[in-house]
Design an enzyme around this catalytic site. Structure first.
Site, PDB file in Angstrom:
ATOM      1  N   ARG A  26      -9.756  -2.403 -13.552  1.00 55.23           N
ATOM      2  CA  ARG A  26     -10.706  -1.806 -12.606  1.00 55.23           C
ATOM      3  C   ARG A  26     -12.053  -1.547 -13.276  1.00 55.23           C
ATOM      4  NH1 ARG A  26      -7.011   2.704 -10.796  1.00 55.23           N
ATOM      5  NH2 ARG A  26      -5.310   1.669  -9.707  1.00 55.23           N
ATOM      6  N   ARG A  30     -15.535   2.038  -8.322  1.00 58.57           N
ATOM      7  CA  ARG A  30     -16.201   3.198  -7.743  1.00 58.57           C
ATOM      8  C   ARG A  30     -16.885   4.108  -8.749  1.00 58.57           C
ATOM      9  NH1 ARG A  30     -11.375   5.600  -4.336  1.00 58.57           N
ATOM     10  NH2 ARG A  30     -10.199   4.537  -5.985  1.00 58.57           N
ATOM     11  N   ARG A  39     -21.194  -1.026  -1.958  1.00 55.35           N
ATOM     12  CA  ARG A  39     -20.200  -0.625  -0.977  1.00 55.35           C
ATOM     13  C   ARG A  39     -20.814   0.030   0.259  1.00 55.35           C
ATOM     14  NH1 ARG A  39     -14.778  -0.076  -1.406  1.00 55.35           N
ATOM     15  NH2 ARG A  39     -15.072   0.359   0.811  1.00 55.35           N
ATOM     16  N   ASP A  75      -8.507  -7.794  -4.414  1.00 56.20           N
ATOM     17  CA  ASP A  75      -7.392  -6.875  -4.277  1.00 56.20           C
ATOM     18  C   ASP A  75      -6.104  -7.690  -4.398  1.00 56.20           C
ATOM     19  OD1 ASP A  75      -6.688  -3.960  -3.345  1.00 56.20           O
ATOM     20  OD2 ASP A  75      -5.335  -5.275  -2.238  1.00 56.20           O
ATOM     21  N   TYR A 150       4.525  -3.127  -0.925  1.00 51.84           N
ATOM     22  CA  TYR A 150       3.542  -2.880   0.129  1.00 51.84           C
ATOM     23  C   TYR A 150       4.047  -3.409   1.472  1.00 51.84           C
ATOM     24  CZ  TYR A 150      -0.031  -1.476  -3.250  1.00 51.84           C
ATOM     25  OH  TYR A 150      -0.740  -0.812  -4.217  1.00 51.84           O
TER      26      TYR A 150
END
Length: 343
Positions: A26, A30, A39, A75, A150
């Site tokens: 990552r 963010r 974003r 992702d 998931y």
């Protein structure tokens, strides 16, 4: 790879390097104000599906931090769209599956993945990046168990009750599901290498929810098949999971050139257990919130625990957390590069 910093490729093959190469899971995300600005204009799926913007995001940490590798920004659920799965990526929560798989109809509905048709934007992003990068590019995919988690749970989980109950109750159907996911991820990763990816990482982020016995019965055969499919590509493959200290030997036997360590796994123990297999890791991501003297101490501890053995890629034990100071991430890179200058 003439003219390219190939430290990570050498380390991934167990060869001596002037210092451990460093990158971060990552590493684009963010915690960067530049990413936050992007974003505000694009959703996560819109970034991934726009090769120019996706390449820009992927390049941000390479330019900002000086890391030894870029990792494709995407992702792990991205290829699932191409298998007919309807899902949303919810801010602060993660992937949410509209119709979780709970029976044979759900498994049968999954389409074979054709990467050039399903995710052409991912492959175009890789091609764009290869024109600019002076460090290797890491392609990646989710492992079958983590994707199945998931698909069956319907989203992130702490207990993994639905997926494990499905696994125990519907063993034959479980293996059909994992076989489909294995074939799909093999195709996806092959397409990434054909587009230009220099090495790969397989994220089995949630497999630590399983016991070694369950891993051997329900997961390991599929992982072995996946790595067998990837071997002819000739690029190193990193095999990573979280909470997997009790599974490391099984994961090593399943395959992968490098075993990723989370921050709960003692590095000396892993080195002893894994022998000559290269490793990746494993600074606690929360250390990056600490003062610089603590960061230095922890980085030096990990380097001392590796004791100069070849085949060490420096990384976190999981991804960079939102709110992490960028200068602290850069400081880790500077500390690693100091070792090269002192050599």
């Amino acid at each position: 790879m003439e003219g390219v910093n190939d430290l990570i490729l050498q380390a991934a093959r167990g060869r001596p390097t002037s210092r451990p190469p460093v990158w971060f899971m990552r590493q684009a995300g963010r915690y960067q104000k530049e990413y936050q600005e992007i974003r505000r204009r694009y959703t996560l799926p819109e970034i991934v599906q726009n090769p120019e913007v996706c390449a820009e995001v992927t390049l941000l940490p390479v330019k900002q931090l000086g890391v030894d590798a870029a990792i494709l920004f995407a992702d792990i659920t991205t290829p699932l769209y191409g298998m007919g799965v309807e899902l949303d990526l919810v801010e602060g929560k993660g992937p949410v599956i509209h119709r979780p798989i709970r029976d044979s109809k759900g498994v049968e509905a999954l389409r074979p993945l054709e990467p050039e048709e399903a995710v052409p934007f991912v492959l175009e992003t890789i091609r764009l990046l290869k024109r600019e990068l002076e460090v290797p590019l890491i392609g990646f995919a989710g492992a079958p168990f983590t994707l199945a988690s998931y698909l069956i749970e319907g989203g992130p989980s702490r207990q993994f009750k639905e997926v494990k109950a499905f696994m125990y109750r519907e063993e034959a159907l479980w293996h059909q599901l994992l076989e489909k996911l294995t074939q799909a991820m093999a195709r996806y990763l092959k397409a990434q290498v054909e587009a230009g990816a220099d090495l790969l990482q397989v994220f089995d982020s949630w497999v630590g929810a399983l016991s070694p016995a369950d891993y051997r019965r329900y997961v390991k055969p599929h992982m072995a098949r996946l790595f067998q499919e990837l071997r002819p590509l000739g690029v190193p493959v990193i095999h990573f999971g979280v909470g997997t200290m009790g599974l490391l030997k099984e994961m090593q036997e399943a395959g992968g050139d490098v075993i990723g360590l989370d921050h709960h796994t003692p590095l000396p123990w892993a080195r002893e257990a894994l022998g000559e297999t290269p490793i990746q890791g494993n600074l606690d991501p929360v250390v990056l919130f600490a003062p610089k003297e603590v960061i230095r101490r922890e980085v030096e501890r990990i380097l001392a625990e590796n004791a100069g053995r070849p085949g060490h890629i420096f990384n976190l034990g999981h991804g960079i957390l939102p709110g992490t100071p960028v200068e602290h991430v850069r400081y880790v890179v500077e500390l690693l590069k100091e070792k090269e200058e002192a050599a």
